[in-house]
Design an enzyme around this catalytic site. Structure first.
Site, PDB file in Angstrom:
ATOM      1  N   HIS A  32       0.838  -1.198   0.000  1.00  0.00           N
ATOM      2  CA  HIS A  32       0.000   0.000   0.000  1.00  0.00           C
ATOM      3  C   HIS A  32       0.877   1.254   0.000  1.00  0.00           C
ATOM      4  O   HIS A  32       0.648   2.190  -0.778  1.00  0.00           O
ATOM      5  CB  HIS A  32      -0.906  -0.027   1.239  1.00  0.00           C
ATOM      6  CG  HIS A  32      -1.902   1.075   1.306  1.00  0.00           C
ATOM      7  ND1 HIS A  32      -3.202   0.931   0.895  1.00  0.00           N
ATOM      8  CD2 HIS A  32      -1.798   2.350   1.750  1.00  0.00           C
ATOM      9  CE1 HIS A  32      -3.857   2.066   1.073  1.00  0.00           C
ATOM     10  NE2 HIS A  32      -3.015   2.940   1.607  1.00  0.00           N
ATOM     11  N   GLU A  33       1.909   1.280   0.863  1.00  0.00           N
ATOM     12  CA  GLU A  33       2.781   2.446   0.943  1.00  0.00           C
ATOM     13  C   GLU A  33       3.641   2.588  -0.309  1.00  0.00           C
ATOM     14  O   GLU A  33       3.879   3.699  -0.785  1.00  0.00           O
ATOM     15  CB  GLU A  33       3.671   2.346   2.190  1.00  0.00           C
ATOM     16  CG  GLU A  33       2.918   2.323   3.501  1.00  0.00           C
ATOM     17  CD  GLU A  33       2.006   3.516   3.695  1.00  0.00           C
ATOM     18  OE1 GLU A  33       2.323   4.614   3.178  1.00  0.00           O
ATOM     19  OE2 GLU A  33       0.969   3.358   4.358  1.00  0.00           O
ATOM     20  N   GLU A  79      -6.539   6.586  -1.478  1.00  0.00           N
ATOM     21  CA  GLU A  79      -6.656   5.280  -0.842  1.00  0.00           C
ATOM     22  C   GLU A  79      -7.168   4.226  -1.813  1.00  0.00           C
ATOM     23  O   GLU A  79      -6.738   3.071  -1.770  1.00  0.00           O
ATOM     24  CB  GLU A  79      -7.575   5.379   0.384  1.00  0.00           C
ATOM     25  CG  GLU A  79      -6.985   6.172   1.534  1.00  0.00           C
ATOM     26  CD  GLU A  79      -5.709   5.550   2.052  1.00  0.00           C
ATOM     27  OE1 GLU A  79      -5.757   4.761   3.008  1.00  0.00           O
ATOM     28  OE2 GLU A  79      -4.644   5.843   1.482  1.00  0.00           O
ATOM     29  N   ASP A  93      -5.093   0.975  -2.608  1.00  0.00           N
ATOM     30  CA  ASP A  93      -5.691  -0.340  -2.364  1.00  0.00           C
ATOM     31  C   ASP A  93      -5.646  -1.200  -3.623  1.00  0.00           C
ATOM     32  O   ASP A  93      -5.197  -2.351  -3.592  1.00  0.00           O
ATOM     33  CB  ASP A  93      -7.144  -0.192  -1.918  1.00  0.00           C
ATOM     34  CG  ASP A  93      -7.275   0.330  -0.502  1.00  0.00           C
ATOM     35  OD1 ASP A  93      -6.260   0.314   0.222  1.00  0.00           O
ATOM     36  OD2 ASP A  93      -8.379   0.753  -0.133  1.00  0.00           O
TER      37      ASP A  93
END
Length: 489
Positions: free
Chosen positions: A140-141, A205, A209
């Site tokens: 995710h990061e 996000e 995701d």
């Protein structure tokens, strides 16, 4: 290796995200929708070039090394870097190496910023039940970085200079780590009013995701882990009056959880055995960093007696660490020797064996073991730094210095290596070398004036060595140039 560097700040609570180049969506092998992703790499580069991102990221990282509770533990550093690299290999158009590091903080949080720097709280690792869950957070990061979310934010704030951005982000990170010192830094950089501008948006996000799960799957991990970890954070939220730190900057709505679960249906089932290295890393964090020594011993004795573990070796390893921390080195050695017998090349066990042998006043045995290892792993940080520390314990300062100077040629940003090198020079009463190594350590913290002061002290010990005088003057000028470049950026 028991000796490690760690700054004294309590920890971070605010996530900072940054990004670099676009990454495609779900792999074609399972039905690609990459054409639906925004082409943001070129647009973001109008605000910040890759070179500028790297300069800003380097400045923030130096600030964090000096003031954040980064766990400078060779075995944990290698583990998180190796895991992160497996994910980065599946990202597209990355333009620089990523740096992954662990923050000593039990909160469930992770963050990324300019230049491919990704930090993960120890609480994420100790809360995860599998390596795939941990990898889902890192993926995710990584996606936030490759999608250049901070660069896109900078594009919408053209009036801010790159240095102002670096100052703002660094101050926000420090405010989250140390409220008193951090808030002063925030006021100085006029960042309070801008703090909320770096929070994640829903679109950020969604991108992280979608693409992160694709990276997770392509790297060989279980993509369902993303949804299970979402559920874990949501459960923690329900049991607390205040949301977990990660949810403050990574809003976790029911829709995000539902989207992640529905996305899982697009992937084939992935069944993986428990990862030994993950569970060893988790045990090390709990036994050495998160638990007090007394509680760690009580905890791991109970875990082993009751058989309440997923990986027996990790439970035994945690108990050995706890025994050593409670001055029971002989008992720790008995357990660790059993582990080594079954897995003699495991660096977790070799590292602990070194600490045990030093505690038992048997450093020569440790040297013999490590010198065999270094033949096959001449640049491995776990082996090199443990051997250097053992040489230092034996007062073999020349060997320590030679080993570390050679190592630093290929690992020039290793704080622990410079710390050990400075101690070796000091013990040998070689004050020129001591001041030079201290200067390099201070430079890694971004403390350029202090580093220059150390070099000027080193200059006074050069005697008639005119070549060395020239080297020191050249290094002083390099540090002044680096400081000036940031000031004028």
């Amino acid at each position: 290796m028991k000796q490690y560097l760690q700054s004294g700040i309590v920890g971070f609570s605010l996530t900072v995200v940054a990004l670099l180049m676009p990454v495609n969506g779900i792999a074609q092998s399972i039905g690609s929708d990459k054409n639906t992703l925004p082409d943001i790499g070129v647009v973001a580069s109008e605000a910040l070039t890759v070179d500028k991102e790297m300069l800003i990221g380097d400045a923030i990282m130096r600030q964090m090394r000096g003031q954040a509770p980064i766990i400078d533990d060779p075995i944990l550093s290698e583990y998180i870097q190796d895991l992160g690299n497996r994910l980065v290999l599946q990202a597209e158009n990355t333009k620089f190496p990523f740096e992954f590091f662990v923050i000593n903080n039990s909160a469930m949080n992770a963050f990324a910023f300019y230049g491919g720097h990704v930090g993960v709280h120890s609480g994420i690792i100790t809360s995860a039940d599998s390596e795939s869950e941990l990898a889902s957070v890192l993926a995710h990061e990584v996606t936030h970085v490759t999608q250049r979310h901070l660069a896109r934010r900078a594009l919408s704030q053209q009036r801010s200079s790159p240095l102002q951005i670096a100052s703002m982000l660094g101050s926000i990170l420090l405010a989250a780590a140390n409220p008193e010192a951090g808030m002063a830094a925030l006021q100085t950089s006029s960042a309070i009013s801008q703090q909320m501008t770096i929070d994640y948006t829903r679109s950020n996000e969604q991108e992280a995701d979608r693409i992160g799960i694709d990276i997770l799957y392509n790297a060989g991990f279980d993509p369902r882990a993303a949804a299970t970890f979402f559920g874990k954070m949501a459960e923690e939220y329900r049991l607390r009056s205040r949301p977990p730190e990660r949810l403050l900057t990574h809003p976790l709505t029911e829709k995000r959880i539902a989207d992640a679960r529905s996305r899982m249906a697009r992937y084939p089932e992935v069944r993986l055995p428990p990862s030994l290295t993950f569970h060893l890393a988790k045990a090390r964090l709990l036994a050495r960093y998160q638990f007090d020594p007394d509680y760690a011993l009580e905890h791991y004795m109970a875990v082993n007696e009751q058989g309440n573990y997923l990986v027996k070796e990790a439970a035994r390893y945690g108990l050995a660490i706890a025994l050593l921390a409670n001055d029971k080195a002989a008992q720790a050695q008995e357990i660790n020797n059993e582990l080594l017998k079954r897995d003699p090349n495991n660096l977790f066990y070799i590292d602990l064996a070194t600490d045990i042998l030093i505690a038992l006043n048997q450093p020569q045995t440790a040297v013999e073991m490590l010198e065999k290892e270094i033949f096959n792993k001449p640049r491995n940080s776990v082996v090199v730094l443990n051997l250097a520390n053992t040489y230092l314990t034996m007062k073999q300062y020349s060997k320590t210095i030679e080993l570390l100077r050679d190592y630093l040629l290929v690992k020039p940003h290793d704080q622990l290596a410079y710390s050990l090198l400075s101690e070796a020079y000091k013990s040998e009463k070689s004050y020129k070398g001591m001041h030079q190594s201290k200067a390099e350590l201070l430079a890694l913290y971004g403390a350029y004036p202090n580093a220059i002061d150390e070099l000027q002290h080193a200059y006074n010990y050069t005697g008639d060595d005119h070549l060395e005088k020239q080297r020191i003057r050249a290094r002083i000028q390099q540090l002044r140039d680096a400081e000036e470049k940031l000031r004028n950026f």
